[in-house]
Design a protein around this motif. Structure first.
Motif: not given
Length: 383
Positions: A77-87, A164-177
């Motif tokens: 039931a957690d939120v995410g930022l691993w895809n663009d729909t979530q972003r 895992v490092v790459a996943d954090f980077v991708d999530a940060a990029r989406r957080a910025d967007e």
């Protein structure tokens, strides 16, 4: 840090990195476990919950632990930022927070061996969720659970650690967007990064295990690589467990050494770009053996704040916030006034009262401007 007086007031503005908060109150990230579709996409609950705290006067509003991959979630039931729909779903929530005067932030997290558990809500026990019941195989540094009673966890390969490092980077990029102006890397509470830090849960023999340098490598790589994609005009933060209060695990001395290594030279500050540390505790071990009561983690924040003092004359000094049963305005003001921390993170008290900062401002600084939307002006005499 910029303040309006020699001794900062809780309702003086605070500069963190390149940005300013209207005051020194921060809404702590708190899991809501409200994603009924189990797709990680935030919805109306998050819009109302976070927007209300922004309208209530917080200087910064930090969205809950947000998973960087599906297997990084604490619960289905957690939120995410691993895809663009979530972003795209986060974007209007971020704008709501900003529109009410608060700085929008998000905590990026990976639960590791503490993932795939029941939501932390009434009626649930926190047990592991089976793979046949919408759960998944959890991962960890060494196949060791930080607490007992959870399902068996699988050791990450070296290649998977780098993913895992790459996943954090991708999530940060989406957080910025999505428009977030600050990200907080979650390295506390016994979740994956913390599992790498502790020798109790990290018994690897590759470059991510063994020495302190190796056990902190994952965190340092995440910070450096997130900073490389996270805009310089935005805040990069970190939450740590100052101590586990468990013999042979992560200690306050370890935390102080870690933070010093991230900020004690111009080269380190340029590489990691750390602007802010929020100091919590615990997460490794079944029994919490530390202090308890109001402000029980303050001694940890105060130690890290002393480390941060070395950065005060730098272009981007390190900000330290305290968290942990900070409920009363006078208590929060004394923390800032005494120099134990630069700011306070409010959690449980903010669940009970979304207008906690507005009420605190009336008590601490009467006859001044209250951080309240004009639509609520008639409530001011009731505060």
């Amino acid at each position: 840090m910029t303040t309006s007086t020699a001794f900062p007031h809780l309702f003086d503005s605070l500069t963190i990195g390149p940005l300013s908060l209207r005051n020194r109150t921060i809404l702590a990230p708190m899991c809501m476990y409200s994603i009924t579709e189990h797709d990680g996409v935030p919805g109306s609950w998050h819009q109302v919950h976070l927007g209300a705290r922004a309208a209530g006067g917080f200087g910064m509003v930090v969205a809950e632990a947000t998973a960087v991959s599906p297997e990084a979630r604490i619960s289905p039931a957690d939120v995410g930022l691993w895809n663009d729909t979530q972003r795209d779903a986060w974007a209007p929530i971020v704008e709501t927070i900003r529109s009410y005067g608060a700085l929008p932030a998000v905590q990026l997290a990976h639960a590791g061996a503490k993932a795939s558990t029941e939501p932390g809500l009434p009626g649930y026990t926190g047990a592991s969720v089976g793979i046949d019941d919408d759960g998944w195989q959890t991962v960890s540094p060494s196949g060791i659970n930080p607490v007992s009673g959870l399902a068996e966890t699988r050791e990450l390969s070296t290649e998977q650690v780098r993913q895992v490092v790459a996943d954090f980077v991708d999530a940060a990029r989406r957080a910025d967007e999505a428009g977030f102006e600050a990200v907080m890397i979650h390295a506390a509470h016994g979740y994956l990064i913390h599992q790498f830090l502790s020798p109790v849960t990290n018994q690897r023999t590759d470059e991510y295990g063994g020495s302190v340098e190796n056990r902190t490598r994952l965190l340092r790589e995440i910070l450096a690589e997130v900073r490389a994609v996270w805009p310089a005009e935005k805040i990069l933060g970190l939450r740590i467990s100052g101590s586990d209060y468990v013999e042979g695990s992560w200690s306050l001395d370890d935390s102080a050494e870690l933070i010093a290594g991230l900020v004690d030279t111009p080269q380190a500050r340029a590489q990691y770009g750390l602007d802010w540390v929020d100091v919590s505790s615990g997460g490794i071990g079944d029994t919490y053996r530390g202090p308890s009561g109001p402000g029980y983690q303050l001694h940890l924040a105060e130690r890290i704040h002393r480390v941060a003092e070395a950065t005060r004359d730098s272009e981007r000094p390190l900000t330290v916030s305290a968290v942990g049963i900070i409920t009363e305005p006078g208590q929060a003001q004394q923390i800032v006034l005494s120099g134990q921390a630069d700011a306070v993170s409010i959690g449980r008290a903010a669940l009970a009262d979304p207008n906690w900062p507005a009420r605190a401002s009336v008590e601490l600084r009467p006859n001044s401007e209250i951080p309240f939307p004009p639509q609520y002006h008639r409530a001011q005499r009731a505060l």
